[in-house]
Write a protein that holds these residues in place. Structure first.
Motif, PDB file in Angstrom:
ATOM      1  N   GLY A   1       0.461   9.802  -3.503  1.00  0.00           N
ATOM      2  CA  GLY A   1      -0.126   9.844  -2.169  1.00  0.00           C
ATOM      3  C   GLY A   1      -1.428   9.103  -1.991  1.00  0.00           C
ATOM      4  N   ALA A   2      -1.984   8.578  -3.050  1.00  0.00           N
ATOM      5  CA  ALA A   2      -3.251   7.839  -2.945  1.00  0.00           C
ATOM      6  C   ALA A   2      -3.117   6.492  -3.642  1.00  0.00           C
ATOM      7  CB  ALA A   2      -4.378   8.639  -3.588  1.00  0.00           C
ATOM      8  N   VAL A   3      -3.888   5.540  -3.185  1.00  0.00           N
ATOM      9  CA  VAL A   3      -3.946   4.232  -3.845  1.00  0.00           C
ATOM     10  C   VAL A   3      -5.048   4.304  -4.892  1.00  0.00           C
ATOM     11  CG1 VAL A   3      -4.401   1.768  -3.522  1.00  0.00           C
ATOM     12  CG2 VAL A   3      -3.114   3.031  -1.793  1.00  0.00           C
TER      13      VAL A   3
ATOM     14  N   ASN B   1       1.610   6.765  -6.830  1.00  0.00           N
ATOM     15  CA  ASN B   1       0.441   7.486  -7.342  1.00  0.00           C
ATOM     16  C   ASN B   1       0.265   8.861  -6.706  1.00  0.00           C
ATOM     17  OD1 ASN B   1      -0.680   5.580  -9.241  1.00  0.00           O
ATOM     18  ND2 ASN B   1      -1.104   4.282  -7.463  1.00  0.00           N
TER      19      ASN B   1
ATOM     20  N   ALA C   1       0.926   4.021  -2.936  1.00  0.00           N
ATOM     21  CA  ALA C   1       0.595   5.413  -2.640  1.00  0.00           C
ATOM     22  C   ALA C   1       1.703   6.356  -3.105  1.00  0.00           C
ATOM     23  CB  ALA C   1       0.335   5.583  -1.147  1.00  0.00           C
TER      24      ALA C   1
ATOM     25  N   MET D   1       0.832  -1.204   0.000  1.00  0.00           N
ATOM     26  CA  MET D   1       0.000   0.000   0.000  1.00  0.00           C
ATOM     27  C   MET D   1       0.864   1.250   0.000  1.00  0.00           C
ATOM     28  SD  MET D   1      -2.965   1.028   2.674  1.00  0.00           S
ATOM     29  CE  MET D   1      -3.791   2.584   2.597  1.00  0.00           C
ATOM     30  N   SER D   2       1.928   1.247   0.779  1.00  0.00           N
ATOM     31  CA  SER D   2       2.825   2.389   0.840  1.00  0.00           C
ATOM     32  C   SER D   2       3.473   2.641  -0.520  1.00  0.00           C
ATOM     33  CB  SER D   2       3.899   2.143   1.900  1.00  0.00           C
ATOM     34  OG  SER D   2       4.850   3.182   1.889  1.00  0.00           O
TER      35      SER D   2
END
Length: 99
Positions: free
Chosen positions: A53-55, A51, A48, A44-45
């Motif tokens: 800062g977002a998934v 992208n 993020a 997930m990190s």
């Protein structure tokens, strides 16, 4: 197709379907969300950061989290069964060569 192949295909399909939720939970995709410090948290990190800062919706991390939270859909169950049967069939073919 021999008996060993049939058993291996069926067994592989069952293991794929039954094992998928356990594997998802073990790597950190749980019904309560992504477990802190897990492999899923690392995924997930990285997603993020990649992208901004977002998934992204529909990304691998998002789909696996949805499966971890709500369980496998019909299509995902079929895919897990197919993958398990494929592994079982491959093992049966290798066993036939060796034995």
């Amino acid at each position: 197709m021999g008996l060993l192949t049939c058993v291996a295909l069926g067994g592989g399909a069952v293991v794929g379907v039954v094992g998928a939720p356990f594997v998802l939970g073990a790597i950190g995709f749980t019904s309560a969300g992504i477990a802190a410090g897990s492999y899923a948290a690392g995924m997930m990190s990285a997603a993020a950061v990649a992208n901004g800062g977002a998934v992204a919706a529909g990304s691998t991390v998002a789909v696996l989290q949805a499966f971890g939270a709500a369980g496998l859909s019909g299509a995902a169950t079929a895919a897990a069964a197919s993958a398990g049967a494929g592994v079982g069939g491959t093992l049966a073919a290798l066993a036939a060569i060796i034995i």
